[in-house]
Write an enzyme that holds these catalytic residues in place. Structure first.
Site, PDB file in Angstrom:
ATOM      1  N   ARG A 261      32.375  42.991  30.957  1.00 18.86           N
ATOM      2  CA  ARG A 261      33.677  42.893  31.811  1.00 18.86           C
ATOM      3  C   ARG A 261      34.586  43.889  31.429  1.00 18.86           C
ATOM      4  NH1 ARG A 261      37.110  38.537  29.694  1.00 18.86           N
ATOM      5  NH2 ARG A 261      38.337  40.303  28.827  1.00 18.86           N
ATOM      6  N   HIS A 265      40.344  39.887  31.748  1.00 18.07           N
ATOM      7  CA  HIS A 265      39.863  38.589  32.214  1.00 18.07           C
ATOM      8  C   HIS A 265      40.370  38.390  33.591  1.00 18.07           C
ATOM      9  CE1 HIS A 265      38.182  34.373  32.506  1.00 18.07           C
ATOM     10  NE2 HIS A 265      39.693  34.090  32.639  1.00 18.07           N
ATOM     11  N   TYR A 274      42.254  41.951  21.625  1.00 22.20           N
ATOM     12  CA  TYR A 274      41.102  41.108  20.960  1.00 22.20           C
ATOM     13  C   TYR A 274      39.843  41.793  20.995  1.00 22.20           C
ATOM     14  CZ  TYR A 274      40.360  39.726  26.005  1.00 22.20           C
ATOM     15  OH  TYR A 274      40.212  39.775  27.349  1.00 22.20           O
TER      16      TYR A 274
END
Length: 364
Positions: A261, A265, A274
């Site tokens: 990805r 998100h 993160y």
């Protein structure tokens, strides 16, 4: 891992791993190969417009598929018209291949419709926001297909398979595991397709599972295979094999599409909190569109003029869907109470009246 195109666009030799799927690529002519690249380019443009529209306040949310185009166009093109797809909420590429107009996707995230499309028209179910829930829906539908006798008849226009899509995070959900149990014991004609994009929102793979997703199939009693999800040819071939297996009555298969990805998100997420940029930079070199483009250029199947035409088509598509999004009318308020149940329902009727009375109170 099954792979046919390396990251630099060169063709991978036939090996023991990819040989069971090589025959499916021999059926693809030059038009089909060009069509796959066209799909990849246009799907990425739809995604880019969705992201931009959200940032400009036109959409409430947008889940980007950037980097996962091949993992979706591959299975999308492998399905027959009668095959039914159950998506999560990031399967814009599968929707494209199943004929769902991008405007319908935008309408859902703009909040002006109840899903945006007739799922029976394209055999593409509505997006499922509850993580993993679509896997049970898919198995239930597949069991219905089985009971209707639409499996293993030998009729290519009748035999039907079901594909259920989720991300790696979805494999931790109870619904997902229950679906695998039902599929196994009923030998349902379903293909579980896990897009392992390495991040379940902010949780990396090592916090989600110890055994790779494709190996989980062993414990349920049916085959599992890992495919390079950034290789559209491999994703297509592996999906073709699994779908044919399902249609012929041989039961379920689990496919893990190993991809990444590239974006957040959703537009409400900040991945810089993160993950490190160096990881993203590594995966940029494995871009699914670049490798397919390099392969077709090297083979003389496309040229710069063809690429310019596709870019122009992408610009036209972007203009069309942007205008459509910005001019979507708000639905009449009572519409949200329609079609909740197949038959009239007293509770819904009371709620509809209360809502109408509430809004009527503002008329003066």
């Amino acid at each position: 891992m099954v792979q046919f195109l390396a990251a630099d666009g060169t063709r991978v030799p036939v090996t023991d791993v990819n040989s069971p799927y090589a025959a499916y690529l021999e059926e693809l002519d030059e038009d089909a190969l060009r069509g796959m690249l066209r799909d990849l380019v246009l799907v990425r443009r739809v995604d880019a417009e969705g992201f931009a529209l959200q940032r400009q306040g036109e959409l409430g949310l947008w889940p980007s598929l950037l980097g996962q185009e091949a993992a979706q166009v591959g299975p999308g093109r492998a399905m027959r018209p009668q095959d039914y797809a159950f998506p999560g909420y990031r399967e814009h590429g599968v929707a494209w291949c199943k004929g769902v107009e991008p405007e319908n996707l935008l309408g859902m995230f703009r909040g002006v419709n109840h899903g945006g499309w007739d799922s029976s028209e394209n055999n593409f179910h509505l997006y499922t926001i509850v993580i993993g829930n679509q896997m049970l829906h898919a198995v239930g539908y597949a069991m219905g297909v089985q009971r209707d006798g639409d499996v293993a008849t030998g009729d290519t226009d009748r035999d039907t398979a079901v594909m259920a899509f989720t991300g790696d995070g979805g494999t931790a959900q109870g619904d997902y595991n229950e679906a695998l149990v039902f599929a196994a014991v009923t030998n349902a004609p379903v293909v579980f397709y896990v897009q392992n994009n390495h991040w379940a929102i902010s949780e990396p793979n090592e916090r989600q599972f110890v055994i790779p997703p494709y190996r989980r199939a062993d414990g349920f009693g049916f085959p599992g295979v890992r495919v390079d999800g950034n290789d559209v040819l491999a994703s297509y071939a592996v999906s073709r094999a699994a779908l044919e297996r399902a249609r012929s009555g041989q039961g379920p298969t689990l496919i893990e599409a190993f991809t990444y990805r590239m974006g957040a998100h959703t537009t409400s997420d900040d991945p810089t909190k993160y993950r490190i940029s160096a990881e993203v930079d590594v995966w940029k070199t494995k871009d699914p569109i670049d490798r397919m483009k390099k392969y077709l250029l090297a083979e003389g199947i496309i040229d710069d003029a063809w690429l310019s035409e596709i870019e122009a088509e992408a610009d036209e598509l972007a203009t069309r869907i942007r205008h459509a999004c910005q001019t979507m009318p708000d639905p009449p308020h009572p519409d949200m109470f329609e079609h909740v149940y197949a038959e009239p329902h007293p509770l819904v009727e009371r709620e509809a009246k209360a809502f109408a009375d509430y809004h009527a109170g503002f008329e003066d």
